[in-house]
Design a protein around this motif. Structure first.
Motif, PDB file in Angstrom:
ATOM      1  N   PHE A 207       4.535  35.518  76.986  1.00  0.00           N
ATOM      2  CA  PHE A 207       4.811  34.187  76.441  1.00  0.00           C
ATOM      3  C   PHE A 207       3.711  33.701  75.499  1.00  0.00           C
ATOM      4  CE2 PHE A 207       7.346  33.537  80.583  1.00  0.00           C
ATOM      5  CZ  PHE A 207       8.400  34.255  80.050  1.00  0.00           C
ATOM      6  N   ASP A 208       2.476  33.674  75.962  1.00  0.00           N
ATOM      7  CA  ASP A 208       1.419  33.117  75.110  1.00  0.00           C
ATOM      8  C   ASP A 208       0.518  34.186  74.519  1.00  0.00           C
ATOM      9  OD1 ASP A 208       2.212  30.438  75.511  1.00  0.00           O
ATOM     10  OD2 ASP A 208       1.319  30.514  77.505  1.00  0.00           O
ATOM     11  N   HIS A 209       0.196  35.185  75.344  1.00  0.00           N
ATOM     12  CA  HIS A 209      -0.725  36.225  74.876  1.00  0.00           C
ATOM     13  C   HIS A 209      -0.162  37.582  75.223  1.00  0.00           C
ATOM     14  CE1 HIS A 209      -3.696  33.076  74.499  1.00  0.00           C
ATOM     15  NE2 HIS A 209      -3.417  32.714  75.736  1.00  0.00           N
ATOM     16  N   GLU A 210      -0.384  38.530  74.330  1.00  0.00           N
ATOM     17  CA  GLU A 210      -0.020  39.913  74.623  1.00  0.00           C
ATOM     18  C   GLU A 210      -0.845  40.390  75.815  1.00  0.00           C
ATOM     19  OE1 GLU A 210       0.214  43.828  71.805  1.00  0.00           O
ATOM     20  OE2 GLU A 210      -0.188  41.885  70.887  1.00  0.00           O
ATOM     21  N   PRO A 211      -0.253  41.151  76.734  1.00  0.00           N
ATOM     22  CA  PRO A 211      -1.068  41.641  77.856  1.00  0.00           C
ATOM     23  C   PRO A 211      -2.119  42.651  77.382  1.00  0.00           C
ATOM     24  CG  PRO A 211       1.171  42.528  77.982  1.00  0.00           C
ATOM     25  CD  PRO A 211       1.156  41.564  76.824  1.00  0.00           C
ATOM     26  N   PRO A 212      -3.144  42.885  78.205  1.00  0.00           N
ATOM     27  CA  PRO A 212      -4.156  43.880  77.821  1.00  0.00           C
ATOM     28  C   PRO A 212      -3.539  45.272  77.675  1.00  0.00           C
ATOM     29  CG  PRO A 212      -4.859  42.597  79.747  1.00  0.00           C
ATOM     30  CD  PRO A 212      -3.427  42.254  79.505  1.00  0.00           C
ATOM     31  N   PRO A 213      -4.260  46.199  77.030  1.00  0.00           N
ATOM     32  CA  PRO A 213      -3.713  47.547  76.834  1.00  0.00           C
ATOM     33  C   PRO A 213      -3.349  48.218  78.165  1.00  0.00           C
ATOM     34  CG  PRO A 213      -5.739  47.265  75.599  1.00  0.00           C
ATOM     35  CD  PRO A 213      -5.599  46.048  76.449  1.00  0.00           C
ATOM     36  N   PRO A 214      -2.421  49.167  78.109  1.00  0.00           N
ATOM     37  CA  PRO A 214      -1.989  49.839  79.341  1.00  0.00           C
ATOM     38  C   PRO A 214      -3.122  50.615  80.022  1.00  0.00           C
ATOM     39  CG  PRO A 214      -0.863  50.752  77.398  1.00  0.00           C
ATOM     40  CD  PRO A 214      -1.714  49.631  76.920  1.00  0.00           C
ATOM     41  N   LEU A 215      -2.966  50.818  81.325  1.00  0.00           N
ATOM     42  CA  LEU A 215      -3.957  51.616  82.059  1.00  0.00           C
ATOM     43  C   LEU A 215      -4.022  53.036  81.507  1.00  0.00           C
ATOM     44  CD1 LEU A 215      -2.703  49.531  84.496  1.00  0.00           C
ATOM     45  CD2 LEU A 215      -4.549  50.706  85.664  1.00  0.00           C
ATOM     46  N   ALA A 216      -2.883  53.517  81.035  1.00  0.00           N
ATOM     47  CA  ALA A 216      -2.832  54.886  80.511  1.00  0.00           C
ATOM     48  C   ALA A 216      -3.803  55.085  79.357  1.00  0.00           C
ATOM     49  CB  ALA A 216      -1.409  55.220  80.073  1.00  0.00           C
ATOM     50  N   ALA A 217      -4.108  53.983  78.618  1.00  0.00           N
ATOM     51  CA  ALA A 217      -5.024  54.105  77.490  1.00  0.00           C
ATOM     52  C   ALA A 217      -6.435  54.417  77.974  1.00  0.00           C
ATOM     53  CB  ALA A 217      -5.025  52.807  76.687  1.00  0.00           C
ATOM     54  N   ARG A 218      -6.753  53.981  79.189  1.00  0.00           N
ATOM     55  CA  ARG A 218      -8.097  54.178  79.728  1.00  0.00           C
ATOM     56  C   ARG A 218      -8.268  55.563  80.346  1.00  0.00           C
ATOM     57  NH1 ARG A 218     -12.072  50.431  80.572  1.00  0.00           N
ATOM     58  NH2 ARG A 218     -13.618  51.122  82.087  1.00  0.00           N
ATOM     59  N   TRP A 219      -7.182  56.057  80.921  1.00  0.00           N
ATOM     60  CA  TRP A 219      -7.272  57.351  81.600  1.00  0.00           C
ATOM     61  C   TRP A 219      -6.002  58.164  81.283  1.00  0.00           C
ATOM     62  CZ3 TRP A 219      -6.509  58.386  87.511  1.00  0.00           C
ATOM     63  CH2 TRP A 219      -6.970  59.679  87.815  1.00  0.00           C
ATOM     64  N   PRO A 220      -5.835  58.594  80.028  1.00  0.00           N
ATOM     65  CA  PRO A 220      -4.565  59.223  79.618  1.00  0.00           C
ATOM     66  C   PRO A 220      -4.248  60.503  80.389  1.00  0.00           C
ATOM     67  CG  PRO A 220      -6.143  59.164  77.782  1.00  0.00           C
ATOM     68  CD  PRO A 220      -6.786  58.448  78.920  1.00  0.00           C
ATOM     69  N   GLU A 221      -5.284  61.281  80.717  1.00  0.00           N
ATOM     70  CA  GLU A 221      -4.981  62.570  81.371  1.00  0.00           C
ATOM     71  C   GLU A 221      -4.598  62.404  82.837  1.00  0.00           C
ATOM     72  OE1 GLU A 221      -7.743  61.510  80.112  1.00  0.00           O
ATOM     73  OE2 GLU A 221      -9.500  62.131  81.249  1.00  0.00           O
ATOM     74  N   GLY A 222      -4.826  61.191  83.376  1.00  0.00           N
ATOM     75  CA  GLY A 222      -4.497  60.975  84.790  1.00  0.00           C
ATOM     76  C   GLY A 222      -3.374  59.970  84.999  1.00  0.00           C
ATOM     77  N   THR A 223      -2.683  59.586  83.917  1.00  0.00           N
ATOM     78  CA  THR A 223      -1.677  58.518  84.043  1.00  0.00           C
ATOM     79  C   THR A 223      -0.346  58.936  83.417  1.00  0.00           C
ATOM     80  OG1 THR A 223      -3.498  56.917  83.842  1.00  0.00           O
ATOM     81  CG2 THR A 223      -1.262  56.051  83.627  1.00  0.00           C
ATOM     82  N   VAL A 224       0.729  58.695  84.153  1.00  0.00           N
ATOM     83  CA  VAL A 224       2.085  58.832  83.612  1.00  0.00           C
ATOM     84  C   VAL A 224       2.557  57.420  83.297  1.00  0.00           C
ATOM     85  CG1 VAL A 224       4.474  59.501  84.110  1.00  0.00           C
ATOM     86  CG2 VAL A 224       2.581  60.894  84.986  1.00  0.00           C
ATOM     87  N   TYR A 225       3.133  57.220  82.102  1.00  0.00           N
ATOM     88  CA  TYR A 225       3.529  55.882  81.662  1.00  0.00           C
ATOM     89  C   TYR A 225       5.043  55.836  81.480  1.00  0.00           C
ATOM     90  CZ  TYR A 225       3.775  51.818  78.550  1.00  0.00           C
ATOM     91  OH  TYR A 225       4.082  50.608  77.979  1.00  0.00           O
ATOM     92  N   LEU A 226       5.666  54.762  81.986  1.00  0.00           N
ATOM     93  CA  LEU A 226       7.118  54.618  81.834  1.00  0.00           C
ATOM     94  C   LEU A 226       7.448  53.359  81.047  1.00  0.00           C
ATOM     95  CD1 LEU A 226       6.632  55.704  85.047  1.00  0.00           C
ATOM     96  CD2 LEU A 226       9.074  55.914  84.826  1.00  0.00           C
ATOM     97  N   GLY A 227       8.369  53.486  80.110  1.00  0.00           N
ATOM     98  CA  GLY A 227       8.813  52.326  79.332  1.00  0.00           C
ATOM     99  C   GLY A 227      10.332  52.277  79.283  1.00  0.00           C
ATOM    100  N   SER A 228      10.861  51.172  78.722  1.00  0.00           N
ATOM    101  CA  SER A 228      12.314  50.962  78.773  1.00  0.00           C
ATOM    102  C   SER A 228      12.797  50.127  77.593  1.00  0.00           C
ATOM    103  CB  SER A 228      12.654  50.232  80.070  1.00  0.00           C
ATOM    104  OG  SER A 228      14.021  49.901  80.114  1.00  0.00           O
ATOM    105  N   PHE A 229      14.017  50.374  77.163  1.00  0.00           N
ATOM    106  CA  PHE A 229      14.661  49.517  76.173  1.00  0.00           C
ATOM    107  C   PHE A 229      15.554  48.459  76.830  1.00  0.00           C
ATOM    108  CE2 PHE A 229      13.668  53.345  73.703  1.00  0.00           C
ATOM    109  CZ  PHE A 229      13.048  52.766  72.598  1.00  0.00           C
ATOM    110  N   SER A 230      15.596  48.474  78.177  1.00  0.00           N
ATOM    111  CA  SER A 230      16.551  47.604  78.874  1.00  0.00           C
ATOM    112  C   SER A 230      16.280  46.127  78.652  1.00  0.00           C
ATOM    113  CB  SER A 230      16.522  47.883  80.375  1.00  0.00           C
ATOM    114  OG  SER A 230      17.064  49.147  80.641  1.00  0.00           O
TER     115      SER A 230
END
Ligand SMILES: Cc1ncc(COP(=O)(O)O)c(C=O)c1O
Length: 389
Positions: A207-230
């Protein structure tokens, strides 16, 4: 019965929410229960024009079997979209899935053995618990505060196959993890050798501010990221994606092939046609403005009607309020009273893997008009009064 059920089938349960939705679909009930986006936000004209274009220009390709990985231009779009949020990935790491719900199932299929640990937030997304359950994990819950999982609480997850997290406008609690908490949680998980599965269907609905960057950005080799168009286009398209470290991609792909060969190619081409020239930059702000006004209406109604002893967060994005009723109140027992008054909600207990807090409930603010929200919350307060009478 002639058929003997597999052990995993015994573990499957009807979704509590879908059962509740059956009741709430009765005419005249003001339902704040569903987790559905507002159909008023669906870009019908853009979809119609794109469907016609795809059928005119590439009908044979669009209606044919397609690559299991997904439609290459859409994978590239996803990689560019994530780069803009601070997550650098190659398009080859993007697997287009039949909704992010399928992503959760594939992750479960590839990473969980019977008896292996899976750590979740307390509370967490019920649909993820359902997706993981057939793979027979031992689910442990990490203690949370209003900012998400407590880094010190992660020790219960030691040895688990992964930690499932919803950093943005969590379903059900509505909370959004701050940047410092993201860093602490990601670092603590890394120190434990605990991979993260980061689920982000609501991140664009701020609503007011974009959330901080995803956790995956901090630890890409240890994170699976899921997104959606729903939530930014339409859930009926069933389009989501999994972004995984390269070592995991072949197994997720094989699991996907076994499940459904590929995500509908027609839908992928239509969506790519809709979004490729920046459509979402115009469209998503209209969803945000609408949902923010609805959030404000629910906040005002809660403040006006709810009795002392009730607490709620004020979500800064997404679709949900999470309400704590006075200690000792059972939201499941309250629901029939609420339905009698003419409204419905989802009792919070369903969202806990263990030690459910019976005095919690989830309210969606996106599908019901502001004046109905006002009436619905008044009915909720009356139901509380009636239950305590
Ligand atoms: C947290 C969360 N993850 C995943 C999903 C599934 O979304 P999709 O429509 O992409 O399958 C939902 C749907 O409500 C959700 O709330």
């Amino acid at each position: 019965m002639i058929f003997q059920m597999a052990r995993r089938a015994e573990r499957m349960n009807p979704s509590v929410i879908r059962e509740i939705l059956k009741v709430t679909e009765q005419p005249g009930i003001i339902s704040l229960a569903g987790g559905l986006p507002s159909p008023d936000t669906f870009p019908v004209e853009a979809m119609r024009a794109a469907s016609e274009k795809v059928l005119r220009d590439t009908p044979r390709e669009a209606l044919q079997y397609a690559a299991s990985e997904g439609y290459a231009p859409l994978r590239e779009w996803v990689a560019a979209h994530l780069a803009a949020q601070g997550l650098q990935v190659d398009a080859t790491q993007v697997l287009i899935t039949t909704g992010s719900q399928q992503g959760l199932d594939l992750v479960g299929k590839v990473l969980i053995d019977a008896g292996s640990g899976v750590a979740v937030e307390r509370p967490t997304y019920l649909g993820a618990l359902q997706a993981f359950a057939p793979y027979e994990p031992e689910v442990v819950s990490v203690d949370c505060d209003d900012d998400g999982p407590l880094p010190a609480g992660l020790s219960v997850a030691r040895g688990a196959r992964f930690l499932y997290l919803l950093p943005n406008f969590q379903n059900p609690s509505g909370r959004c993890m701050s940047a410092p908490r993201r860093a602490q949680v990601s670092d603590a998980a890394r120190a434990l050798g605990l991979p993260i599965v980061e689920d982000n269907p609501y991140g664009d609905l701020w609503f007011d501010h974009e959330p901080p960057p995803p956790l995956a950005a901090r630890w890409p080799e240890g994170t699976v990221y899921l997104g959606s168009f729903s939530k930014v286009l339409a859930p009926g398209l069933r389009l989501g994606y999994v972004v995984a470290p390269p070592a995991l991609c072949p197994k997720l792909l094989q699991a996907k092939q076994a499940a459904d060969l590929h995500t509908p190619g027609f839908n992928q081409r239509v969506v790519h046609e809709v979004i490729r020239n920046g459509f979402l930059n115009e469209h998503v702000p209209t969803i945000r403005a609408r949902y923010q006004a609805q959030r404000d209406a629910m906040r005002a109604a809660l403040e006006r009607h709810m009795p002392a002893g009730c607490h709620w967060n004020v979500p800064v994005g997404g679709m949900f309020f999470w309400v704590e009723l006075p200690e000792g109140t059972d939201a499941t027992a309250l629901l029939p009273h609420a339905v009698k008054q003419g409204m419905a909600f989802v009792p919070g207990a369903a969202f806990f893997a263990d030690h459910a807090k019976a005095n919690t409930l989830r309210l969606s603010f996106v599908t019901v008009a502001p004046d109905e929200i006002e009436r619905g919350i008044r009915m909720l307060a009356l139901a509380l009064q009636e239950q305590h009478a």
